[in-house]
Design a protein around this motif. Structure first.
Motif, short mmCIF file in Angstrom:
data_model
loop_
_atom_site.label_atom_id
_atom_site.label_comp_id
_atom_site.label_asym_id
_atom_site.label_seq_id
_atom_site.Cartn_x
_atom_site.Cartn_y
_atom_site.Cartn_z
N GLY A 48 0.82 -1.26 0.16
CA GLY A 48 -0.12 -0.06 0.14
C GLY A 48 0.70 1.25 0.11
N SER A 49 2.20 1.10 0.08
CA SER A 49 3.02 2.27 0.15
C SER A 49 3.83 2.60 -1.26
N VAL A 50 3.43 3.78 -1.99
CA VAL A 50 4.16 3.76 -3.35
C VAL A 50 5.51 4.53 -3.07
N ASP A 51 6.53 3.98 -3.45
CA ASP A 51 7.85 4.42 -3.13
C ASP A 51 8.72 5.30 -4.23
N TYR A 52 7.99 4.65 -5.45
CA TYR A 52 8.67 5.54 -6.83
C TYR A 52 7.85 5.15 -7.75
N GLY A 53 8.36 5.84 -9.00
CA GLY A 53 7.51 5.67 -10.39
C GLY A 53 8.27 6.30 -11.28
N SER A 54 7.77 6.13 -12.43
CA SER A 54 8.63 6.74 -13.70
C SER A 54 7.54 7.34 -14.71
N VAL A 55 7.94 8.41 -15.18
CA VAL A 55 7.17 8.85 -16.54
C VAL A 55 8.18 9.12 -17.56
N HIS A 57 9.22 10.39 -21.78
CA HIS A 57 9.01 11.44 -22.56
C HIS A 57 9.62 11.27 -24.08
N GLY A 58 8.88 11.31 -24.93
CA GLY A 58 9.44 11.03 -26.38
C GLY A 58 9.07 9.81 -27.01
N ASP A 59 9.74 8.82 -27.63
CA ASP A 59 9.18 7.61 -28.04
C ASP A 59 9.08 6.56 -27.27
N GLU A 60 7.81 5.91 -27.22
CA GLU A 60 7.46 5.02 -26.13
C GLU A 60 8.22 3.68 -26.85
N PRO A 61 8.41 2.68 -25.79
CA PRO A 61 9.01 1.54 -25.89
C PRO A 61 8.13 0.71 -26.98
N ALA A 62 8.65 0.02 -27.96
CA ALA A 62 7.98 -0.73 -28.85
C ALA A 62 7.54 -1.77 -27.96
N ALA A 63 6.44 -2.52 -28.63
CA ALA A 63 5.74 -3.56 -28.03
C ALA A 63 6.65 -4.80 -27.94
N ARG A 64 7.62 -4.95 -29.18
CA ARG A 64 8.63 -6.09 -29.26
C ARG A 64 9.85 -5.59 -30.14
N GLN A 65 10.87 -5.92 -29.49
CA GLN A 65 12.00 -5.60 -30.09
C GLN A 65 12.79 -6.65 -30.66
N TYR A 66 13.12 -6.72 -31.90
CA TYR A 66 13.54 -7.79 -32.64
C TYR A 66 15.05 -7.81 -32.62
N GLU A 67 15.60 -9.09 -32.63
CA GLU A 67 17.15 -8.89 -32.92
C GLU A 67 17.71 -8.62 -34.02
N GLY A 68 18.66 -7.89 -34.04
CA GLY A 68 19.36 -7.20 -35.08
C GLY A 68 18.70 -6.17 -35.71
N VAL A 69 17.92 -5.49 -35.28
CA VAL A 69 17.10 -4.32 -35.68
C VAL A 69 17.63 -2.96 -34.64
N PRO A 70 18.36 -2.21 -35.37
CA PRO A 70 18.70 -0.98 -34.86
C PRO A 70 17.73 -0.38 -33.79
N ASP A 71 17.99 -0.07 -32.81
CA ASP A 71 16.93 0.69 -31.77
C ASP A 71 17.36 2.19 -32.05
N THR A 72 16.20 3.00 -32.64
CA THR A 72 16.56 4.12 -33.07
C THR A 72 15.48 5.11 -32.28
N ARG A 73 14.80 4.51 -31.10
CA ARG A 73 14.04 5.42 -30.18
C ARG A 73 14.80 6.48 -29.65
N ARG A 74 14.30 7.74 -29.29
CA ARG A 74 14.70 8.83 -28.49
C ARG A 74 13.81 9.08 -27.51
N PHE A 75 14.29 8.89 -26.25
CA PHE A 75 13.33 9.21 -25.16
C PHE A 75 14.12 9.73 -23.87
N VAL A 76 13.44 10.23 -22.87
CA VAL A 76 13.79 10.54 -21.61
C VAL A 76 12.74 10.09 -20.72
N VAL A 77 13.28 9.16 -19.50
CA VAL A 77 12.44 8.68 -18.43
C VAL A 77 12.84 9.49 -17.10
N VAL A 78 12.00 10.13 -16.37
CA VAL A 78 12.15 10.62 -15.08
C VAL A 78 11.79 9.57 -13.96
#
Length: 221
Positions: A48-55, A57-78
């Motif tokens: 019942g005690s929330v201790d941390y969390g993240s929000v 900014h930018g490109d959301e993570p893909a539902a699935r990342q494939y091997e060998g495919v460059p990750d071109t996402r740009r993001f910031v998580v706080v």
């Protein structure tokens, strides 16, 4: 820092309840950021005690990342971490160490690892890689004054604050303090040097769709 959950991906709008239950202010990028914003997840140690969390900014993570495919996402998580001088364990039988800037650094470092991995790495080997790199991230977070970290001064609610900062081939991580909380952040494809942080006046903002014509990335002029 022991946690009950850690996820790199965006959370559904139902996660809003966890954010609203927190007894501390949430932080995100300030209004200089005009791109997409999205909720991630909250974490707790005691029931019942929330201790941390993240929000995010930018490109959301893909539902699935494939091997060998460059990750071109740009993001910031706080990552916002509550200041807890004493914390109960999940089962209520013990006491955990107080949260600190190292707690924020650990959560940010492990979050970056969970969000990224070498594109050439086979899926069957990914967990071994993640376990190894997570152990390294823990050691680094426990030594914020060590040579692997540098100083970076960024605005928090308009006032300059000192953070500890490091870069790796997977992105960057920083950690420090803010009024009432501890702050961590991690990112990829977006420089940390132009960022600013601020309390989130209404966390519901992070569940709203982008206005028509808006892009995922952007800073105001």
């Amino acid at each position: 820092m022991d946690t009950t959950s850690r996820a790199a991906g965006a959370a559904p709008a139902a996660a809003l309840d966890g954010f609203l239950a927190a007894d501390f202010p949430w932080y995100g990028l300030d209004d200089g950021w005009t791109g997409a914003r999205w909720l991630m997840q909250v974490g707790a140690v005691a029931e019942g005690s929330v201790d941390y969390g993240s929000v995010g900014h930018g490109d959301e993570p893909a539902a699935r990342q494939y091997e060998g495919v460059p990750d071109t996402r740009r993001f910031v998580v706080v990552v916002t971490v509550a200041r807890r001088p004493v914390r109960r364990s999940v089962d209520g039988t013990g006491v955990l160490e107080a949260t600190s800037a190292s707690s924020a650094a650990w959560l940010a470092g492990s979050g970056l690892l969970s969000a990224t991995w070498p594109g050439q790495l086979d899926r069957s080997l990914r967990q071994d890689w993640l376990d190894q790199q997570t152990a390294i991230a823990w050691d680094l977070a426990d030594d914020l004054d060590g040579p692997n970290w540098s100083s970076l001064n960024l605005p928090v609610a308009g006032a300059p604050k000192d953070f500890r900062y490091r870069e790796s081939e997977y992105g960057w991580v920083l950690a420090g303090e803010a009024p009432g909380v501890l702050l961590g952040a991690y990112g990829r494809g977006i420089s940390a040097y132009g960022l600013g942080f601020a309390p989130v006046p209404d966390i519901v903002r992070y569940t709203e769709p982008r206005p028509a014509g808006a892009t995922a990335l952007g800073f105001s002029s």
